[in-house]
Design an enzyme around this catalytic site. Structure first.
Site, PDB file in Angstrom:
ATOM      1  N   ASP A  14     -46.182  39.495 116.063  1.00  0.00           N
ATOM      2  CA  ASP A  14     -46.089  40.941 115.840  1.00  0.00           C
ATOM      3  C   ASP A  14     -44.836  41.902 114.967  1.00  0.00           C
ATOM      4  O   ASP A  14     -44.381  42.659 115.308  1.00  0.00           O
ATOM      5  CB  ASP A  14     -45.723  41.625 117.834  1.00  0.00           C
ATOM      6  CG  ASP A  14     -45.890  41.148 118.852  1.00  0.00           C
ATOM      7  OD1 ASP A  14     -47.178  40.883 118.750  1.00  0.00           O
ATOM      8  OD2 ASP A  14     -45.206  40.305 119.428  1.00  0.00           O
ATOM      9  N   LYS A  17     -47.770  42.014 110.263  1.00  0.00           N
ATOM     10  CA  LYS A  17     -49.165  41.588 109.441  1.00  0.00           C
ATOM     11  C   LYS A  17     -50.095  42.777 108.878  1.00  0.00           C
ATOM     12  O   LYS A  17     -50.446  42.425 107.688  1.00  0.00           O
ATOM     13  CB  LYS A  17     -48.835  40.247 109.555  1.00  0.00           C
ATOM     14  CG  LYS A  17     -47.805  39.262 109.901  1.00  0.00           C
ATOM     15  CD  LYS A  17     -48.367  38.038 110.789  1.00  0.00           C
ATOM     16  CE  LYS A  17     -48.414  37.719 112.004  1.00  0.00           C
ATOM     17  NZ  LYS A  17     -47.632  38.078 112.700  1.00  0.00           N
ATOM     18  N   HIS A  42     -54.207  42.814 114.948  1.00  0.00           N
ATOM     19  CA  HIS A  42     -53.120  43.001 114.000  1.00  0.00           C
ATOM     20  C   HIS A  42     -53.830  44.334 113.592  1.00  0.00           C
ATOM     21  O   HIS A  42     -54.911  44.930 114.308  1.00  0.00           O
ATOM     22  CB  HIS A  42     -53.793  42.279 112.898  1.00  0.00           C
ATOM     23  CG  HIS A  42     -53.637  40.764 112.292  1.00  0.00           C
ATOM     24  ND1 HIS A  42     -53.550  40.218 111.541  1.00  0.00           N
ATOM     25  CD2 HIS A  42     -52.255  40.338 113.479  1.00  0.00           C
ATOM     26  CE1 HIS A  42     -52.784  39.443 111.954  1.00  0.00           C
ATOM     27  NE2 HIS A  42     -52.664  38.933 112.833  1.00  0.00           N
ATOM     28  N   ARG A 306     -42.675  44.413 124.422  1.00  0.00           N
ATOM     29  CA  ARG A 306     -41.701  43.309 123.507  1.00  0.00           C
ATOM     30  C   ARG A 306     -40.116  43.724 124.519  1.00  0.00           C
ATOM     31  O   ARG A 306     -40.248  44.337 124.425  1.00  0.00           O
ATOM     32  CB  ARG A 306     -42.239  43.710 122.466  1.00  0.00           C
ATOM     33  CG  ARG A 306     -43.982  43.554 122.254  1.00  0.00           C
ATOM     34  CD  ARG A 306     -44.136  43.570 120.439  1.00  0.00           C
ATOM     35  NE  ARG A 306     -45.260  43.163 120.013  1.00  0.00           N
ATOM     36  CZ  ARG A 306     -46.260  44.531 119.528  1.00  0.00           C
ATOM     37  NH1 ARG A 306     -45.642  45.691 118.746  1.00  0.00           N
ATOM     38  NH2 ARG A 306     -47.522  44.231 119.373  1.00  0.00           N
TER      39      ARG A 306
END
Length: 431
Positions: A14, A17, A42, A306
Site C-alpha cells: 500500500d 506503487k 494498485h 490500515r
C-alpha cells in the site's frame, strides 16, 4: 539501449506503487507483473478518475504500452476477465496489449473456499488474508499439483487433473472444515469458457521479454505488496504467500539479474499495514487516527482500514539491503502536513534496554521491542501537489534530508498527491 527498472514496496504494501508505475510508463514500452495475485490493488487517479487494478499491470492506462502477467503470478481467470471487462467498459483496449504466461498457476473456486474456511477456523489467530485463494493456490504450486493457464487448452488433461484435485480439496473442505464441496461439472464448464477468452492472450512471457530487451525497449517490472509481506523475509507468519523482494523478478518473470538496471523502492512518509502482525511504530492515538483519515488509509481491494504509524527507518534499512535498492520514492508526504512533531524510528530497544539496529526475523520476536525515536519539527504549510523541491516547506525538506542521511540512499522521487502530476522527480530511473 533500453533500461530495465523494478518498482517494489519497501514496507507492508500500500505504498503507492500503482501511481508511480503509471507515471514511469511514460518512458516504458513494457510493464510486467511478476508475483502475487488479485489480493493487491494498485490505485491510480488520472484527471480526477480513480482506477483500481488488481491483476492487470498499471501500464494498461497508457495506450502504447504492452503489459505482461508473468509466471510468478497466481491467476484467477474469473477476476482477470472481470477486470478486463471493467476496463473495456471505460474505453481501454485491453486484449490487444495484454499477454499472460502459460505457466501462471490458476486460482480456482476451491482455493477461495479453502482460504475463507481456514481464516474462519483460525478465529482470533487468523492471518488476515484477503480470502481470495492466493495462499492455497501457491500451496498447490509448491506441491507440484497446480493447474496452470496452459492446462486450460487441453480439455482431457485439464479434466483429469481437475478431478483429482477436487477429490483432494473437497475432502478437506467437507471433512475437516465442514464446508460444502465444489462441484466438478460446473467448474469444468466454466473453465472451458475461460479458456476460449484467454487463448488469444497467452504466450511464453519470458521469451517475449527477452525479445523486447534485445530490441532496446524500456521494461518496467511492477511489484505487488511489500518487502515485509515476503514469505521468506517478511514478518512471518503474517505475510503473503509469494516472494515480494526483487529476486522474484528473476524467478517470476524469467529475467536474469544482470539485466536489471535500477530498483526503485516505494515508501510512504509514514508506515501502514493491513491485518494482523507486528508493527513497532503503530500509533493508537489521535495522531494515528489523523494520519489514517488524511491518508484515506483503507485497502484498495478489501476496504479494510490500515493501521498507521511513524516512519520506521530500521525496516527500511533492511529493505534496501535485501533488494539492492538504487533510490527511493517517498509518497504521501502531504498527509503529514499540519503535525507539530514528526518521529522517525532509528532503532529498537528490548526489555533489557539493549539497542537493536536490525529488525528480528520472526513476528513473535517483535513483541517486547519498543522503537527508539528521533524527533523532528513538523510544518504547517501545505505540500499537496507541489512539483518543485525548493517549493516545499523548509521542515519538510529537512525531514526528507534526514531520511536520506539515516538510510544512506537518495530520494529520487517524491509524491505529493494522487494525480500523475503531483510528483517531484529528482532522478528519472530510465535516464
Amino acid at each position: 539501449m533500453g533500461k530495465n527498472v523494478v518498482v517494489l514496496g519497501t514496507q507492508w504494501g500500500d505504498e503507492g506503487k500503482g501511481k508511480i508505475v503509471d507515471l514511469l510508463t511514460q518512458d516504458a514500452q513494457v510493464v510486467v507483473r511478476y508475483q502475487g495475485g488479485h489480493n493487491a490493488g494498485h490505485t491510480l487517479k488520472i484527471n480526477g478518475v480513480k482506477t483500481v487494478l488488481r491483476l492487470i499491470p498499471s501500464g494498461m492506462l497508457r495506450p502504447n504500452v504492452t503489459c505482461y502477467v508473468a509466471n510468478g503470478v497466481v491467476l484467477s481467470p474469473q477476476a482477470l476477465l472481470s477486470e478486463i471487462k471493467e476496463l473495456e467498459g471505460n474505453g481501454i483496449n485491453v486484449r490487444e496489449r495484454l499477454r499472460i504466461s502459460l505457466a501462471c498457476p490458476l486460482i480456482l473456486p476451491y482455493h477461495i473456499a479453502l482460504d475463507k474456511a481456514r481464516e474462519t477456523h483460525m478465529g482470533k489467530s487468523a492471518i488476515g488474508t484477503t480470502g481470495r485463494g492466493i495462499g492455497p493456490a501457491y500451496e498447490d504450486k509448491v506441491a507440484r499439483r497446480a493447474l496452470r493457464v496452459g492446462d486450460l487448452f487441453h480439455r482431457d488433461r485439464f479434466a483429469n487433473k481437475l478431478t483429482e484435485l477436487l477429490d483432494y480439496h473437497n475432502f478437506v473442505l467437507t471433512q475437516y472444515f465442514k464446508q460444502p464441496a465444489v462441484d466438478l461439472e460446473s467448474l469444468l464448464d466454466e473453465s472451458l469458457q475461460w479458456a476460449e477468452e484467454l487463448r488469444p492472450m497467452v504466450c511464453d512471457v519470458s521469451a517475449c521479454l527477452h525479445e523486447h530487451r534485445k530490441q532496446g525497449e524500456n521494461i518496467l517490472f511492477e511489484g505487488a505488496q511489500g518487502v515485509y509481506l515476503d514469505i521468506d523475509h517478511g514478518t512471518y507468519p503474517y505475510v503473503t504467500s509469494s516472494n515480494t523482494c526483487v529476486g522474484s523478478v528473476i524467478n517470476g518473470a524469467g529475467f536474469g539479474p544482470r539485466y536489471i538496471d535500477y530498483v526503485l523502492g516505494i515508501t510512504k512518509a509514514y508506515t501502514t499495514r493491513v491485518g494482523g502482525g507486528p508493527f513497532p511504530t503503530e500509533l493508537l492515538d489521535d495522531v494515528g487516527k489523523r494520519i489514517a483519515e488524511r491518508g484515506q488509509e483503507f485497502g484498495a481491494v478489501t476496504g479494510r482500514p490500515r493501521r498507521c504509524g511513524w516512519f520506521d527507518a530500521v525496516l527500511l534499512k533492511r529493505s534496501i539491503e535485501l533488494n539492492s535498492i538504487s533510490g527511493l520514492c517517498v509518497t504521501k508526504l502531504d498527509v503529514l502536513d499540519g503535525l507539530e512533531v514528526l518521529r522517525i524510528a532509528v532503532a529498537y530497544k528490548d526489555r533489557d534496554g539493549n539497542i537493536l539496529s536490525r529488525p528480528p526475523l520472526a513476528a513473535d520476536d517483535f513483541n517486547d521491542l519498543l522503537p527508539v525515536y528521533e524527533e523532528l519539527p513538523g510544518w504547517q504549510e501545505s505540500t499537496a501537489d507541489v512539483t518543485v523541491m525548493s517549493d516545499l516547506p523548509a521542515n519538510a525538506r529537512a525531514y526528507l534530508k534526514r531520511i536520506e542521511e539515516i538510510l544512506g540512499i537518495p530520494i529520487d522521487m517524491l509524491s505529493t498527491g494522487p494525480e500523475r502530476d503531483s510528483t517531484i522527480t529528482l532522478r528519472d530511473p530510465f535516464l
